[in-house]
Design a protein around this motif. Structure first.
Motif, short mmCIF file in Angstrom:
data_model
loop_
_atom_site.label_atom_id
_atom_site.label_comp_id
_atom_site.label_asym_id
_atom_site.label_seq_id
_atom_site.Cartn_x
_atom_site.Cartn_y
_atom_site.Cartn_z
N THR A 75 0.83 -1.21 0.00
CA THR A 75 0.00 0.00 0.00
C THR A 75 0.86 1.26 0.00
O THR A 75 0.34 2.36 -0.13
CB THR A 75 -0.96 0.03 1.20
OG1 THR A 75 -0.20 0.11 2.41
CG2 THR A 75 -1.84 -1.21 1.23
N HIS A 76 2.17 1.08 0.15
CA HIS A 76 3.12 2.21 0.06
C HIS A 76 3.89 2.08 -1.24
O HIS A 76 4.61 1.10 -1.44
CB HIS A 76 4.06 2.21 1.25
CG HIS A 76 3.37 2.40 2.57
ND1 HIS A 76 2.77 3.58 2.93
CD2 HIS A 76 3.17 1.55 3.60
CE1 HIS A 76 2.25 3.47 4.13
NE2 HIS A 76 2.46 2.23 4.56
N VAL A 77 3.78 3.07 -2.09
CA VAL A 77 4.42 3.00 -3.42
C VAL A 77 5.92 2.82 -3.29
O VAL A 77 6.54 2.09 -4.07
CB VAL A 77 4.07 4.25 -4.25
CG1 VAL A 77 4.80 4.22 -5.58
CG2 VAL A 77 2.57 4.34 -4.47
N ASP A 118 -11.00 2.68 3.20
CA ASP A 118 -9.63 3.09 2.87
C ASP A 118 -8.69 1.90 2.79
O ASP A 118 -7.86 1.80 1.88
CB ASP A 118 -9.12 4.11 3.89
CG ASP A 118 -9.79 5.47 3.74
OD1 ASP A 118 -10.43 5.71 2.71
OD2 ASP A 118 -9.66 6.29 4.68
N PHE A 121 -9.51 -0.27 -0.45
CA PHE A 121 -9.03 0.33 -1.70
C PHE A 121 -7.51 0.42 -1.74
O PHE A 121 -6.90 0.31 -2.80
CB PHE A 121 -9.70 1.69 -1.93
CG PHE A 121 -11.02 1.57 -2.62
CD1 PHE A 121 -11.11 1.67 -4.00
CD2 PHE A 121 -12.18 1.33 -1.90
CE1 PHE A 121 -12.33 1.54 -4.66
CE2 PHE A 121 -13.40 1.19 -2.54
CZ PHE A 121 -13.48 1.29 -3.93
N ALA A 122 -6.89 0.60 -0.57
CA ALA A 122 -5.42 0.66 -0.54
C ALA A 122 -4.82 -0.67 -0.98
O ALA A 122 -3.85 -0.72 -1.74
CB ALA A 122 -4.94 1.03 0.85
N SER A 125 -6.95 -2.07 -4.71
CA SER A 125 -6.92 -1.19 -5.88
C SER A 125 -5.60 -0.45 -6.01
O SER A 125 -4.89 -0.59 -7.01
CB SER A 125 -8.08 -0.20 -5.81
OG SER A 125 -8.18 0.55 -6.99
N LYS A 126 -5.24 0.33 -5.00
CA LYS A 126 -4.01 1.12 -5.09
C LYS A 126 -2.78 0.23 -5.24
O LYS A 126 -1.94 0.46 -6.12
CB LYS A 126 -3.86 2.00 -3.84
CG LYS A 126 -2.56 2.81 -3.81
CD LYS A 126 -2.41 3.58 -2.50
CE LYS A 126 -1.07 4.31 -2.45
NZ LYS A 126 -0.89 5.03 -1.16
N PHE A 129 -2.62 -1.30 -8.66
CA PHE A 129 -2.29 -0.33 -9.70
C PHE A 129 -0.78 -0.08 -9.75
O PHE A 129 -0.17 -0.13 -10.83
CB PHE A 129 -3.02 1.00 -9.45
CG PHE A 129 -2.72 2.05 -10.47
CD1 PHE A 129 -3.51 2.20 -11.59
CD2 PHE A 129 -1.63 2.91 -10.31
CE1 PHE A 129 -3.22 3.17 -12.54
CE2 PHE A 129 -1.33 3.88 -11.25
CZ PHE A 129 -2.14 4.01 -12.37
N PHE A 130 -0.18 0.18 -8.61
CA PHE A 130 1.23 0.54 -8.62
C PHE A 130 2.14 -0.66 -8.84
O PHE A 130 3.25 -0.51 -9.37
CB PHE A 130 1.58 1.34 -7.37
CG PHE A 130 1.05 2.74 -7.44
CD1 PHE A 130 1.67 3.69 -8.25
CD2 PHE A 130 -0.10 3.12 -6.75
CE1 PHE A 130 1.17 4.98 -8.35
CE2 PHE A 130 -0.60 4.41 -6.86
CZ PHE A 130 0.03 5.34 -7.66
N SER A 166 -13.72 -2.51 -4.59
CA SER A 166 -12.30 -2.16 -4.63
C SER A 166 -11.50 -3.06 -5.56
O SER A 166 -10.36 -2.73 -5.93
CB SER A 166 -11.70 -2.18 -3.22
OG SER A 166 -11.87 -3.44 -2.61
#
Length: 257
Positions: A75-77, A118, A121-122, A125-126, A129-130, A166
Motif C-alpha cells: 500500500t506504500h508505493v 480506505d 481500496f489501498a 486497488s491502489k 495499480f502501482f 475495490s
C-alpha cells in the motif's frame, strides 16, 4: 492437456508473486518454479508472514529455482518500488508478475466504515495499480502481468460492496495497460476466481453463507486452488500470447458472461 504438457516452458525466466505465503500465491509461485523459472521472488508482508514465506521458498528451491524473499507493504508505493528493485538487483530481469494480494471486508453497505473503505481500496486497488505500473516499467518484452480479482466483481450480491468495489477497477487498469504495452508482446490480464476452499475465504463466512455460495455453482461446491492454477499456467506460457486485456471469470459457473 496436463500439467506435464507445460513442463519447463518457462526455462530461464524470472517471476515475482505478490502474496506468495499461502493459498493461491504459494500455488502459483511453486507452479512457476516447476515450469522452469530460474528465479521466483516470494513477496510477503511483515515478520508474522515470514515463516510461511520461507516454506514457499523451500518448495521453490526443491524444484531447482532460486527463491528470493522480499517483505513489503504494497500500500506504500515506495515499498512497491523497493520490491521490484530487489528482484532486478538479484536476477537482472523480470518476465512474469502475479499479484494475489487482497483483503475481504464483508458487511452491510450501511455498516462499512471509512477505515474499511480506505484499507480495502489501498490493498485491492491502489497496491494493484502501482504493482502493475512498476511491472510495466521493468518487465521484458513478451512478459506476463496477472492480477487476481474476484468473481464478485460481476455478481449482484449484498455484503461485499467494498470488497468487490475495490477489486472492480482491476478490469479497467488491465485493459488500459494491455493496450499501452501490448506492442511489446506483453499480456495483461485479471483472473477473477469464484469462492475457493482456502483460508482466505472462511474468516468472513458462516456455515450458512458457505452453503449458499456453494450452491450458486452448478456443481454445488466451492472451487479449489488446483482448479485455478492451470489457467495461470496457461496465461504465463507461450500459449497465452493472444489472451490479453481480459477479466477471466473462473468460478464453476457461479457467474457466466
Amino acid at each position: 492437456m496436463t500439467t506435464d504438457d507445460f513442463s519447463r516452458n518457462l526455462d530461464g525466466q524470472i517471476a515475482v508473486v505478490m502474496g506468495a505465503t499461502r493459498n493461491q500465491g504459494r500455488a502459483y509461485a511453486v507452479m512457476l518454479a516447476r515450469n522452469g523459472c530460474r528465479g521466483v521472488a516470494v513477496h510477503y508482508h511483515g515478520e508474522m508472514s515470514r515463516g510461511e514465506a520461507e516454506e514457499t521458498a523451500a518448495e521453490i528451491a526443491h524444484l531447482g529455482a532460486e527463491p528470493l524473499l522480499v517483505s513489503a507493504d504494497l500500500t506504500h508505493v515506495s515499498e512497491v518500488v523497493t520490491l521490484f528493485d530487489a528482484v532486478e538487483q538479484r536476477f537482472g530481469q523480470l518476465n512474469i508478475v502475479v499479484n494475489t494480494v487482497g483483503k475481504v471486508v464483508k458487511k452491510p453497505f450501511v455498516e462499512i466504515t471509512e477505515v474499511d473503505f480506505d484499507q480495502s481500496f489501498a490493498i485491492n486497488s491502489k497496491a494493484a495499480f502501482f504493482c502493475m505500473q512498476e511491472a510495466a516499467k521493468r518487465i521484458e518484452d513478451n512478459g506476463r502481468i496477472i492480477t487476481i480479482g474476484t468473481t464478485l466483481q460481476a455478481a449482484t450480491t449484498g455484503l461485499y460492496a467494498v470488497y468487490a468495489g475495490s477489486k472492480a477497477p482491476l478490469e479497467h487498469f488491465t485493459r488500459a495497460l494491455a493496450k499501452e504495452i501490448g506492442d511489446r508482446g506483453i499480456t495483461v490480464n485479471t483472473v477473477a476466481p469464484g469462492p475457493l476452499n482456502t483460508s482466505f475465504f472462511y474468516p468472513v463466512e458462516t456455515a450458512e453463507s458457505k452453503a449458499f455460495l456453494s450452491q450458486m455453482a452448478p456443481q454445488n461446491r466451492l472451487g479449489e486452488i488446483d482448479e485455478i492454477t492451470p489457467l495461470i499456467e496457461f496465461l504465463v506460457g507461450p500459449g497465452g500470447s493472444w489472451v490479453t486485456a481480459q477479466t477471466l471469470l473462473i468460478n464453476g459457473g457461479f457467474i457466466a458472461r
